[in-house]
Write an enzyme that holds these catalytic residues in place. Structure first.
Site, short mmCIF file in Angstrom:
data_model
loop_
_atom_site.label_atom_id
_atom_site.label_comp_id
_atom_site.label_asym_id
_atom_site.label_seq_id
_atom_site.Cartn_x
_atom_site.Cartn_y
_atom_site.Cartn_z
N HIS A 157 0.83 -1.21 0.00
CA HIS A 157 0.00 0.00 0.00
C HIS A 157 0.86 1.26 0.00
O HIS A 157 2.03 1.23 0.40
CB HIS A 157 -0.87 0.04 1.27
CG HIS A 157 -1.99 -0.93 1.30
ND1 HIS A 157 -2.25 -1.75 2.38
CD2 HIS A 157 -2.97 -1.20 0.40
CE1 HIS A 157 -3.32 -2.49 2.14
NE2 HIS A 157 -3.78 -2.18 0.95
N CYS A 240 -2.65 0.09 10.06
CA CYS A 240 -3.72 -0.79 9.56
C CYS A 240 -4.75 -1.22 10.60
O CYS A 240 -5.87 -1.56 10.25
CB CYS A 240 -3.13 -2.08 9.01
SG CYS A 240 -1.65 -1.87 8.09
C1 CIR Z 1 -3.90 -7.76 3.00
O1 CIR Z 1 -3.12 -8.22 2.17
O2 CIR Z 1 -4.91 -7.15 2.68
C2 CIR Z 1 -3.59 -7.98 4.45
N1 CIR Z 1 -2.94 -9.24 4.62
C3 CIR Z 1 -2.73 -6.89 5.02
C4 CIR Z 1 -3.42 -5.55 5.01
C5 CIR Z 1 -2.64 -4.51 5.69
N2 CIR Z 1 -3.34 -3.27 5.68
C6 CIR Z 1 -2.77 -2.09 5.51
O3 CIR Z 1 -1.57 -2.00 5.27
N3 CIR Z 1 -3.54 -1.02 5.53
#
Ligand code: CIR
Length: 251
Positions: A157, A240
């Site tokens: 991200h 997150c």
């Molecule tokens: C994903 O791949 O969506 C999750 N395993 C990790 C998401 C992490 N979220 C973020 O960085 N905002």
């Protein structure tokens, strides 16, 4: 006051989405314990914590940031780029509707909150496999804000590569993000690749203990350290695990 929306770690976290990381075993109890510590630190910073229950149908649902973008006047519910995550938004929309008018990103747009960096009143959106051009248009229309797409490469991200750490400074990993759109900001370069994800709450920064060399460059900034390495195996960082919103005090 500030409200932090959080959600318990899903017992199915071991089936999380992974894009840039190789799957390694996740210790569920350790992840929960680190998540509890994260909530305690947020509470110590004055946030009132909402603790949503875990949902085994959604392995990644602890990462609530991806489900919404919250401004003072409106909450935008996202349409996450990973199909396995789309259903996570329902519980979050329900909570947010107590505090904000709620609008929604609709197909064909996809957007992860982790791709949205709000600086002053402008949106910077990471152009990653999770977030597309249609989302930029919808964000503009739904919020009336200026929206700038930012080139991201090599990480999940935008906020894996750049976050705000003070009134005037951004922490950046230039290997992963084009910093041209951030002209005028003081840029602090990370020393560890995953060190760019910091959570600014008022003028304090919540930061992972795992990146001491980058931490050393945050002098003059008030930092609270957390252990976040277990959820990092699921590709999550400190931004997150919460959605933080300003809520007027009741008199
Ligand atoms: C994903 O791949 O969506 C999750 N395993 C990790 C998401 C992490 N979220 C973020 O960085 N905002």
């Amino acid at each position: 006051m500030k409200v932090a929306i959080t959600r318990d770690v899903s017992p199915s976290i071991t089936q999380c989405e992974l894009t840039h990381l190789v799957r390694t075993p996740i210790d569920y109890e350790r992840a929960c314990s680190q998540h509890r510590q994260y909530r305690r630190v947020l509470a110590s910073l004055g946030c009132s914590i909402i603790e949503l229950p875990a949902n085994a149908s959604y392995p990644d649902s602890v990462f609530v940031e991806d489900t919404a973008v919250v401004l003072d006047d409106v909450a935008v519910i996202t349409r996450p780029g990973a199909e396995s995550r789309r259903g996570e938004t329902e519980a979050i929309a329900e909570v947010l509707s107590r505090y904000r008018s709620v609008v929604k990103i609709e197909a064909p747009a996809t957007l992860d909150g982790g791709d949205v960096l709000v600086l002053e009143d402008r949106f910077y959106v990471g152009m990653t496999p999770r977030s597309n051009e249609a989302a930029l248009d919808q964000l503009r229309r739904l919020t009336g804000r200026e929206v700038t797409g930012v080139r991201v490469d090599g990480c999940l991200h935008l906020k894996s590569a750049v976050t705000r750490v003070s009134r005037d400074a951004l922490l950046v990993n230039r290997e992963w993000v084009d910093v041209a759109p951030f002209a005028g900001w003081r840029l602090i370069d990370v020393e560890e690749p995953f060190g760019a994800n910091a959570l600014l709450v008022d003028d304090l920064v919540l930061y992972p203990r795992a990146f001491p060399r980058t931490l050393a460059k945050l002098d003059g900034i008030d930092v609270r350290l957390v252990d976040a390495d277990e959820l990092a195996k699921a590709e999550g960082g400190v931004t997150c695990c919460s959605l933080i919103l300003n809520v007027p005090e009741r008199t």
